[in-house]
Design an enzyme around this catalytic site. Structure first.
Site, PDB file in Angstrom:
ATOM      1  CD  GLU A 179      26.436  -3.381 -32.400  1.00  0.00           C
ATOM      2  OE1 GLU A 179      26.242  -4.589 -32.496  1.00  0.00           O
ATOM      3  OE2 GLU A 179      26.223  -2.738 -31.351  1.00  0.00           O
ATOM      4  CD  GLU A 372      29.903  -7.108 -32.542  1.00  0.00           C
ATOM      5  OE1 GLU A 372      28.994  -7.322 -31.717  1.00  0.00           O
ATOM      6  OE2 GLU A 372      30.455  -6.003 -32.667  1.00  0.00           O
TER       7      GLU A 372
HETATM    8  P1  P53 Z   1      27.122  -7.515 -24.802  1.00  0.00           P
HETATM    9  C1  P53 Z   1      23.200  -4.606 -27.611  1.00  0.00           C
HETATM   10  C2  P53 Z   1      22.470  -5.177 -28.583  1.00  0.00           C
HETATM   11  C3  P53 Z   1      23.111  -5.591 -29.742  1.00  0.00           C
HETATM   12  C4  P53 Z   1      24.468  -5.414 -29.901  1.00  0.00           C
HETATM   13  O1  P53 Z   1      26.875  -7.323 -26.364  1.00  0.00           O
HETATM   14  C5  P53 Z   1      25.192  -4.802 -28.926  1.00  0.00           C
HETATM   15  C6  P53 Z   1      24.565  -4.399 -27.761  1.00  0.00           C
HETATM   16  C7  P53 Z   1      25.310  -3.745 -26.696  1.00  0.00           C
HETATM   17  O2  P53 Z   1      25.315  -4.564 -25.615  1.00  0.00           O
HETATM   18  O3  P53 Z   1      26.497  -4.542 -29.063  1.00  0.00           O
HETATM   19  C8  P53 Z   1      27.400  -5.383 -29.732  1.00  0.00           C
HETATM   20  O4  P53 Z   1      28.571  -7.264 -24.595  1.00  0.00           O
HETATM   21  C9  P53 Z   1      28.700  -4.638 -29.691  1.00  0.00           C
HETATM   22  C10 P53 Z   1      29.737  -5.263 -28.827  1.00  0.00           C
HETATM   23  C11 P53 Z   1      29.074  -6.021 -27.696  1.00  0.00           C
HETATM   24  C12 P53 Z   1      28.271  -7.139 -28.307  1.00  0.00           C
HETATM   25  O5  P53 Z   1      27.282  -6.626 -29.152  1.00  0.00           O
HETATM   26  O6  P53 Z   1      26.259  -6.551 -24.131  1.00  0.00           O
HETATM   27  O7  P53 Z   1      29.235  -4.331 -30.948  1.00  0.00           O
HETATM   28  O8  P53 Z   1      30.613  -4.240 -28.387  1.00  0.00           O
HETATM   29  O9  P53 Z   1      29.968  -6.493 -26.761  1.00  0.00           O
HETATM   30  C13 P53 Z   1      27.605  -8.048 -27.298  1.00  0.00           C
HETATM   31  O10 P53 Z   1      26.769  -8.935 -24.515  1.00  0.00           O
END
Ligand code: P53
Length: 477
Positions: A179, A372
């Site tokens: 990201e 993801e």
């Molecule tokens: P969590 C925010 C918005 C979009 C993606 O997020 C993001 C985040 C950060 O929170 O990060 C990605 O754990 C990232 C992962 C993360 C996952 O989204 O806040 O690549 O490390 O865990 C989900 O629910």
């Protein structure tokens, strides 16, 4: 029709959110270790509050995380049982170079990942490796100001040279920066940037971004030199922006929000700073210091594929009152009145995935990889640790159907799909364990209590069936 025969089904994790073992095997301290859970997390991850070490008043969930450092064999066996074709994980930079600026790597760290990759191959799982998933050794933060400094490009280059050579034949799919656009939204967590009084924040962010973009191009160059089999991708926190209304100003605002994020991928995939970004920077008095040869490097070493995370679409508006509500979120977005939301307020929009895929494919014409996607939810296990997570199955089935539509109906070339947090892990945004994404439940709570025992959820068998049918059978039996 349907997905390609060699479609890479799997799951994704990041070192700091699952490994733990933060001071074992010679590992050095990293920015991602010192982000606490609780109300101070947001000011710390955005670089507003200084937290360069642990203190007594906070709990730091990444220290132990889910202890995958010691349990990866058990976990990979479970991934194998689900039929994973790929497992996306990240390397902790400070395991390989504990301080970041050493000449020689730390053998213990190198060996750890070598064993882990070999374990994957036992089950026919192809590792997909994120070189940096938000992490930066604290020594580089303190001595150089992390990615502010051009010297980071050289340190990252050393890291890449070492791992590409060492893992040749074991790994062929690489992502340079997780990201990469997160540097704008959570600059300390995303790139080790902390702001002092008087800093021109935008200037610092874009200069640091230039260093990362350059480092990404150099990594791509070296990856291809070391092994022509290597495939390198960029990685975007994606999610198309919709205009809140059909008012042209709202439409224009949504275009601008998209470009703020696409900017990075435009450079990594097309090899040039786009005109709109150069104009915007000039207007804002941002001047990027470049050296001779930088632009040539960016142009010559573009990525092989485009990877991204997708959780939700986003909404732009010019309405001042509505805008007010968006502050304090990692990504500014107003609420979309047509969508339901998760327990954490993330709006659920499977069609938005198809729209995002089409946007990216139209723009870059390179294969995509969804690395993801998933639903963060509260799970309630029964006495045996079993979770009946139909809500997660519903979310994933709807998103897989949307990506299938993008492939079958729209002709998008898609390499694979890895769900986020295939095993429960620490949330990046909030630091919670309670926000779970996994097919595998991990007994641990927000305060760090629990046995760390792993148990299968209902979605475990469901995902196994999805993979076995190459995405044809999405039914919840
Ligand atoms: P969590 C925010 C918005 C979009 C993606 O997020 C993001 C985040 C950060 O929170 O990060 C990605 O754990 C990232 C992962 C993360 C996952 O989204 O806040 O690549 O490390 O865990 C989900 O629910």
């Amino acid at each position: 029709m349907g997905f390609r025969k060699d479609f890479l089904w799997g799951g994704a994790t990041a070192a700091n959110q699952c490994e733990g073992g933060y001071n074992e095997g010679g590992r050095g301290l990293a920015n991602v270790d010192v982000v606490p859970i609780g109300k101070d997390r947001f000011p710390v991850i955005t670089g507003q509050m200084k937290m360069f070490d642990f203190d007594e008043d906070h709990f730091y969930p990444a220290k132990e995380a889910i202890d995958m450092y010691h349990r990866y064999k058990e976990d990979i066996a479970l991934f194998g049982e689900m039929g994973f074709k790929t497992y996306r994980l990240s390397i902790a930079w400070s395991r390989i170079f504990p301080k970041g600026d050493e000449q020689e790597p730390n053998e213990d760290g190198l060996k750890f990942y070598e064993d882990l990759f070999k374990e994957c191959h036992k089950y026919g799982i192809e590792p997909l490796v994120t070189i940096t998933h938000f992490d930066c050794p604290m020594h580089l933060v303190e001595k150089y100001g992390a990615w502010r400094s051009r010297e980071l490009v050289g340190f990252y280059e050393n890291l890449c040279r070492v791992i590409f050579n060492r893992y040749k034949g074991l790994v062929k799919y690489w992502l340079t920066f997780n990201e990469i656009n997160m540097i704008l939204h959570a600059p300390f967590m995303g790139a080790g940037l902390y702001f002092e009084e008087g800093d021109n924040v935008e200037q610092v962010k874009y200069q640091a971004a230039h260093h990362e973009l350059l480092a990404s191009a150099i990594a791509t160059k070296i990856a291809h030199e070391v092994d022509p089999e290597n495939k390198v991708g960029c990685m975007l926190a994606a999610g198309a922006y919709y205009p809140y209304t059909s008012k042209p100003e709202d439409v224009w605002a949504s275009r601008k929000s998209d470009r703020e994020n696409y900017f990075f991928i435009d450079v990594q995939s097309r090899g040039e700073y786009p005109q709109y970004a150069l104009k915007e920077m000039a207007r804002n008095g941002i001047e990027i210091k470049m050296e001779e040869g930088d632009l040539e490097l960016l142009k010559a070493h573009t990525v092989d594929f485009i990877s991204f995370s997708y959780y939700s679409s986003r909404v732009s508006t010019t309405d001042a009152e509505l805008l007010e509500q968006t502050s304090g979120n990692i990504f500014a977005s107003v609420k979309n009145p047509y969508l339901e939301a998760s327990e954490w307020g993330w709006q659920i929009d499977p069609l938005g995935l198809r729209i995002t895929m089409n946007d990216l494919y139209d723009r870059y014409q390179k294969p995509l990889f969804i690395v993801e996607n998933g639903l963060g939810a509260v799970d309630t296990p029964d006495a045996d640790g079993y979770v009946e997570d139909d809500y997660r199955i519903d979310y994933l089935a709807a998103h897989i159907q949307a990506m299938k539509d993008a492939v079958e109906q729209d002709g998008v070339d898609l390499l694979g799909y890895t769900t986020w947090g295939c095993i429960d892990l620490v949330s990046a945004g909030t630091g919670e364990m309670k926000k779970r994404y996994g097919f595998i439940y991990v007994d641990r709570d927000n305060e760090g209590n629990g046995t760390l025992k792993r148990t299968k959820k209902k979605s475990f068998d469901w995902y196994k069936q999805v993979i076995a049918s190459n995405g044809e059978d999405l039914t919840n039996k």
